[in-house]
Enzyme design. Structure first.
Site, PDB file in Angstrom:
ATOM      1  CG  LEU A  65       2.081  -1.724   0.355  1.00 52.01           C
ATOM      2  CD1 LEU A  65       3.235  -3.090  -0.118  1.00 52.01           C
ATOM      3  CD2 LEU A  65       2.091  -0.703  -0.736  1.00 52.01           C
ATOM      4  N   PRO A  66      -2.301  -1.951  -0.431  1.00 54.24           N
ATOM      5  CG  PRO A  66      -2.954  -0.882  -2.563  1.00 54.24           C
ATOM      6  CD  PRO A  66      -1.735  -1.172  -1.502  1.00 54.24           C
ATOM      7  CB  THR A  96      -6.457  -5.632   5.556  1.00 53.68           C
ATOM      8  OG1 THR A  96      -6.478  -4.838   6.774  1.00 53.68           O
ATOM      9  CG2 THR A  96      -7.315  -6.927   6.004  1.00 53.68           C
ATOM     10  CE  LYS A 171      -8.806  -4.992   9.344  1.00 53.49           C
ATOM     11  NZ  LYS A 171      -9.278  -3.750   9.624  1.00 53.49           N
ATOM     12  CE  LYS A 246      -7.870  -5.898   1.241  1.00 51.48           C
ATOM     13  NZ  LYS A 246      -6.889  -4.977   1.907  1.00 51.48           N
TER      14      LYS A 246
END
Ligand code: NAD
Length: 298
Positions: A65-66, A96, A171, A246
């Site tokens: 998902l976003p 992420t 990440k 982001k």
């Protein structure tokens, strides 16, 4: 072969779910976009009218998902999946998202005896399609060992980063470093060009010298130094500036929460935010190269 529910079939989730189908799993998919669902059904997945119905009977639930608000909404909101997933199921969130949300969703599910790992990926849409993603997993040894055979159907490198939340930390560390290397490589190349050097010659020198790094070796930001990279294709394809911005925001949140000093990351975040605000959000992140162009050469 396993019963897998897959939620979120966008640029990344679509091809990841398709690779699970190809591997022979029974995959039940859901997305808010009917078009995305239809695409997967055409490739052999099944679907149900709601995410809640998809997870019934699943041994694994995977979400892509976003952002954090979507993940906590899907699992923890009123009538969220927490109320529908059977105890003992392993939930793998590959989105992420911020470390805090990953931990809080994991802890809430664990309180209902539902297992949860964070497993964000690196490798982009190309890696998702080819099944060569790198997964960075946060969770226990048992959870990692249970997830690994499923993740191997979608990725080539499956890393156990540490406990719950550690995958998200790994990440953001990687992407923060990548952004710094890309900005630094870009300004060095532009400095050489402004002083009369051929960017191909300079790239060759630096990639065989102590300035060598991944962006010089396989992802040169200067157009026409390398073939088959976004810079030689008007910065189309690849990894979008908006997504890098982001991820750098998440890196800064992580740094603030742990009182870490990340001056290079903070500068890279500002550069990418400026670059996105100037209308470049949809271009590949190597387009930061243009920000350092020497426009007033004599
Ligand atoms: P995307 O926007 O293409 O896909 C997200 C999908 O989630 C969409 O299809 C959307 O309809 C769906 N969705 C949103 N809310 C939903 C809900 N409540 N229920 C069901 N479906 C819902 O995004 P993407 O590029 O696939 O990225 C997904 C995640 O992977 C992000 O966290 C991103 O940062 C990360 N990521 C992306 C890349 C990349 O190159 N695109 C690389 C690595 C990691």
């Amino acid at each position: 072969m396993a019963n897998i529910a897959f939620i979120g079939l966008g640029n990344m989730g679509g091809p990841m779910a398709a690779n699970l189908v190809k591997a022979g799993h029974s995959v039940t998919v859901f997305d808010l976009s009917k078009q995305a669902v239809d695409g997967l059904v055409a490739q052999g997945a099944t679907t149900k009218p709601s995410a809640q119905e998809c997870v019934v009977g699943a041994e694994f639930v995977i979400s892509m998902l976003p952002a954090g608000k979507h993940v906590s909404g899907v699992y923890l909101a009123e009538n969220g999946l927490i109320n529908h997933i059977a105890p003992g199921t392993l939930v793998i969130d590959s989105s992420t998202i911020d470390v805090q949300t990953a931990k809080s969703v994991g802890q809430a599910l664990s309180a209902q005896n539902i297992e949860f790992i964070d497993a964000p990926v690196s490798g982009g849409v190309g890696g998702a399609t080819a099944g060569t993603l790198s997964f960075m997993v946060g969770g226990s040894d048992e959870q990692f060992n249970k997830a690994k055979p499923v993740l191997e159907n979608m990725g080539k490198n499956i890393f156990h980063a540490g406990e719950l939340g550690a995958g998200q930390v790994a990440k953001v560390c990687n992407n923060m470093l990548l952004s710094v290397l890309m900005a630094g490589t870009s300004e060095a190349l532009q400095l050489g060009i402004a002083n009369g050097l051929d960017p191909k010659v300079l790239s060759d020198i630096m990639s065989k010298s102590s300035g060598s790094n991944w962006t010089l070796d396989v992802y040169n930001p200067c157009p026409n130094v390398m073939e088959n990279v976004p810079s030689s294709n008007d910065y189309q394809g690849g990894f979008m500036v908006d997504l890098m911005a982001k991820d750098l925001g998440l890196a800064m949140d992580t740094a603030v929460a742990s009182q870490s000093s990340t001056p290079m990351g903070a500068l890279a975040r500002s550069l990418y935010a400026m670059h996105a605000a100037a209308g470049n959000g949809g271009k590949d992140f190597s387009s930061i190269f243009n920000m350092f162009e020497h426009k007033n050469k004599n």
